[in-house]
Design a protein around this motif. Structure first.
Motif, PDB file in Angstrom:
ATOM      1  N   PRO A   1       7.938  10.012   3.231  1.00  0.00           N
ATOM      2  CA  PRO A   1       7.788   9.329   4.526  1.00  0.00           C
ATOM      3  C   PRO A   1       6.398   8.708   4.686  1.00  0.00           C
ATOM      4  CG  PRO A   1       8.921  11.421   4.833  1.00  0.00           C
ATOM      5  CD  PRO A   1       8.472  11.380   3.402  1.00  0.00           C
ATOM      6  N   HIS A   2       5.359   9.422   4.212  1.00  0.00           N
ATOM      7  CA  HIS A   2       3.990   8.908   4.365  1.00  0.00           C
ATOM      8  C   HIS A   2       3.823   7.580   3.613  1.00  0.00           C
ATOM      9  CE1 HIS A   2      -0.374   8.791   4.751  1.00  0.00           C
ATOM     10  NE2 HIS A   2      -0.418   8.532   3.452  1.00  0.00           N
ATOM     11  N   GLU A   3       4.398   7.474   2.411  1.00  0.00           N
ATOM     12  CA  GLU A   3       4.253   6.242   1.630  1.00  0.00           C
ATOM     13  C   GLU A   3       4.956   5.063   2.316  1.00  0.00           C
ATOM     14  OE1 GLU A   3       3.620   7.731  -2.894  1.00  0.00           O
ATOM     15  OE2 GLU A   3       5.675   7.722  -2.174  1.00  0.00           O
ATOM     16  N   LEU A   4       6.138   5.325   2.872  1.00  0.00           N
ATOM     17  CA  LEU A   4       6.833   4.256   3.603  1.00  0.00           C
ATOM     18  C   LEU A   4       6.049   3.868   4.853  1.00  0.00           C
ATOM     19  CD1 LEU A   4      10.518   5.498   3.199  1.00  0.00           C
ATOM     20  CD2 LEU A   4       9.501   3.464   2.149  1.00  0.00           C
ATOM     21  N   PHE A   5       5.431   4.849   5.503  1.00  0.00           N
ATOM     22  CA  PHE A   5       4.598   4.576   6.682  1.00  0.00           C
ATOM     23  C   PHE A   5       3.452   3.629   6.319  1.00  0.00           C
ATOM     24  CE2 PHE A   5       0.529   6.018   8.652  1.00  0.00           C
ATOM     25  CZ  PHE A   5       0.705   5.444   9.907  1.00  0.00           C
ATOM     26  N   ILE A   6       2.780   3.891   5.184  1.00  0.00           N
ATOM     27  CA  ILE A   6       1.644   3.046   4.778  1.00  0.00           C
ATOM     28  C   ILE A   6       2.123   1.638   4.435  1.00  0.00           C
ATOM     29  CG2 ILE A   6      -0.154   2.695   3.029  1.00  0.00           C
ATOM     30  CD1 ILE A   6      -0.896   4.928   4.937  1.00  0.00           C
ATOM     31  N   LEU A   7       3.206   1.525   3.633  1.00  0.00           N
ATOM     32  CA  LEU A   7       3.654   0.200   3.185  1.00  0.00           C
ATOM     33  C   LEU A   7       4.166  -0.633   4.364  1.00  0.00           C
ATOM     34  CD1 LEU A   7       4.281  -1.917   1.055  1.00  0.00           C
ATOM     35  CD2 LEU A   7       6.445  -0.741   0.591  1.00  0.00           C
ATOM     36  N   PHE A   8       5.078  -0.093   5.146  1.00  0.00           N
ATOM     37  CA  PHE A   8       5.637  -0.869   6.261  1.00  0.00           C
ATOM     38  C   PHE A   8       4.594  -1.085   7.360  1.00  0.00           C
ATOM     39  CE2 PHE A   8       9.339  -0.138   3.875  1.00  0.00           C
ATOM     40  CZ  PHE A   8      10.281  -1.084   4.271  1.00  0.00           C
ATOM     41  N   GLY A   9       3.566  -0.206   7.373  1.00  0.00           N
ATOM     42  CA  GLY A   9       2.478  -0.352   8.339  1.00  0.00           C
ATOM     43  C   GLY A   9       1.624  -1.591   8.116  1.00  0.00           C
TER      44      GLY A   9
END
Length: 521
Positions: free
Chosen positions: A341-349
């Protein structure tokens, strides 16, 4: 009628098509139905011209029918395949084209054929020099008149809402048969090249559409003739399409252009269609005073209106009832072994503020991502759909869910759902933040900022190299050493490096900020 009609066109076709009998096999003679009575011979011939030479024509005006004979069966097959997916319109009425059960048209001894033959000669002569298309004779002296290319270059200004290839096709089809479209981003502007069957179509479209807004008060079209006379499309996907070639591959999520096109137009497009066949995202189309609802102009194919499925921020998805655009994205084809979840948060962020992420418990290659609003969801989708992440081409669409649910207390979740709504890492918290102006598609060159004064280029190059990325080039900004550009081996590598090294602690109370850059080194 049958007495004066030869045995080769003795009305059998019209009977054949009244019932539900199966259509005939391929033939170079095509049967055209529902032809409006006022249509001229030249207009019917021009339906066939994009696909090759038209060798004969028979108009049955009393029956609203016509027969077109193409020079080759191959041209006829291409034409039928094309018009099956996009019904041609003549005088704003749809006409229907099928194979005839005749192998050729014999019209020599028929009355009233003089006009048809004159139209054939005139239209074929006009096109013989103009079209660089397969199957079309090219006259040796047939140079294009300036401003008479069938290819238009389109720039969309004030791009507050993404504009997809489908939306362009829908708008420009009102002026004639669109053969090919390529979309791309150049100078941070969404642009497209669009090839018509006929330079006259291009002329009408340019006259009518230049300066018009697609949506209320935004997405302004700038339309000009291209220097190119023909487009070479290699892939059919959401960034490029050849409507005459349904057999083209979709490419690998990263469509490539012809090398000559690549140099002329920079990177391929960033805007993808939200759904197959969707009408595009139309936030607020006001009729009739704003947006594209122009009056019919002479020779144009009727007033341009966007279908009701695209009305006011609503959209039809796969035949479902129209739904309001939501701010939750469905991401599929993730690599379940590598993603968190953290990696998706950074990329989509990079494209908006991510509030919640849920990797699906039973299908870990799928995730739901809740953005701050629908515009940010649309932006993230248009930039990240089709990108490679940990070896897989990811798909991003708007989800039917309105929110991402957090697990109930005591519910087994394996840490797959996370709430990031209070995260200090949101890039777009401040209204009017300059981050809104620095949103670019994924690229192999990353923009680094918030670098402490004592940090050297070797230190930063080593940081990326030791994390497993190939550093091709690096440079500090001349005016401001707090910022730098670093070029990695590929777009996929840059996406992974951004995920891993954004917010990396560089010491001296500085955390590295990583974004995609529009520049190259």
């Amino acid at each position: 009628m049958s007495s004066s009609t030869p045995s080769t066109a003795n009305g059998t076709d019209s009977k054949t098509y009244k019932g539900d009998r199966s259509p005939c096999g391929p033939s170079r003679v095509l049967h055209v139905r529902k032809v409006p009575i006022e249509v001229s011979e030249a207009e019917v011939v021009s339906l066939g011209i994009p696909f090759g030479k038209v060798t004969n024509l028979l108009m049955l005006k009393g029956k609203n029918q016509a027969f077109i004979e193409m020079a080759s069966e191959e041209a006829a097959i291409t034409m039928v395949n094309y018009y099956t997916t996009a019904a041609p319109h003549v005088r704003n009425q749809p006409v229907y084209i099928q194979y005839s059960n005749h192998r050729e048209l014999k019209t020599d001894n028929l009355p009233n054929q003089g006009r048809a033959q004159a139209a054939l000669q005139a239209v074929n002569a006009m096109h013989s020099g103009n079209m660089g298309l397969s199957g079309t004779a090219t006259a040796s002296d047939g140079g294009m008149m300036p401003g008479q290319s069938p290819v238009l270059r389109i720039i969309v200004e004030n791009l507050y809402y993404p504009v997809s290839l489908e939306v362009l096709h829908q708008i420009f089809s009102k002026f004639g048969t669109v053969l090919k479209i390529i979309t791309f981003t150049k100078n941070n502007q969404f642009q497209a090249l669009l090839q018509y069957a006929d330079p006259m179509n291009a002329h009408h479209a340019k006259m009518s559409l230049d300066g018009q807004n697609i949506y209320n008060g935004c997405c302004t079209l700038r339309v000009e003739f291209s220097k190119l006379t023909s487009l070479n499309v290699k892939y059919n996907n959401d960034k490029s399409r050849d409507f005459t070639r349904l057999d083209l591959p979709s490419g690998d999520g990263q469509p490539t252009m012809d090398p000559s096109m690549q140099t002329a137009f920079g990177a391929p497009g960033i805007i993808s269609s939200p759904y197959p066949g969707a009408a595009g995202f139309a936030p607020a189309i006001g009729f009739p005073q704003a947006g594209l609802s122009m009056q019919a102009m002479p020779g144009a194919l009727g007033p341009l209106t966007i279908p009701s499925s695209a009305m006011t921020g609503r959209m039809t998805i796969h035949g479902m009832t129209p739904t309001t655009i939501h701010s939750v994205l469905l991401v599929s084809n993730l690599n379940p072994d590598s993603i968190s979840p953290h990696e998706l948060f950074i990329l989509f962020g990079v494209y908006g503020d991510v509030h919640r992420v849920k990797i699906l418990f039973n299908k870990k290659e799928n995730a739901l991502i809740q953005m701050a609003d629908a515009t940010q969801a649309q932006l993230a989708m248009s930039h990240l759909n089709g990108q490679r992440l940990y070896g897989k081409v990811i798909r991003v669409t708007i989800s039917k869910h309105q929110t991402v649910q957090l697990p109930r207390e005591g519910q087994e979740d394996q840490g797959l759902t996370k709430d990031f709504s209070g995260s200090p890492l949101h890039r777009f918290k401040k209204p009017g933040s300059k981050n809104f102006q620095n949103i670019f598609p994924p690229s192999a060159t990353l923009h680094l900022s918030n670098i402490p004064p004592s940090t050297t280029d070797d230190f930063l190059k080593d940081l990326f190299a030791s994390s497993g990325y190939m550093v091709k080039a690096f440079k500090f900004f001349q005016k401001d050493r707090k910022m730098a550009l670093i070029q990695l081996g590929s777009v996929e590598e840059a996406i992974q490096a951004l995920i891993v090294l954004h917010n990396h602690d560089l010491g001296e109370n500085h955390h590295l900020r990583v974004s995609f850059s529009k520049s190259t080194i």
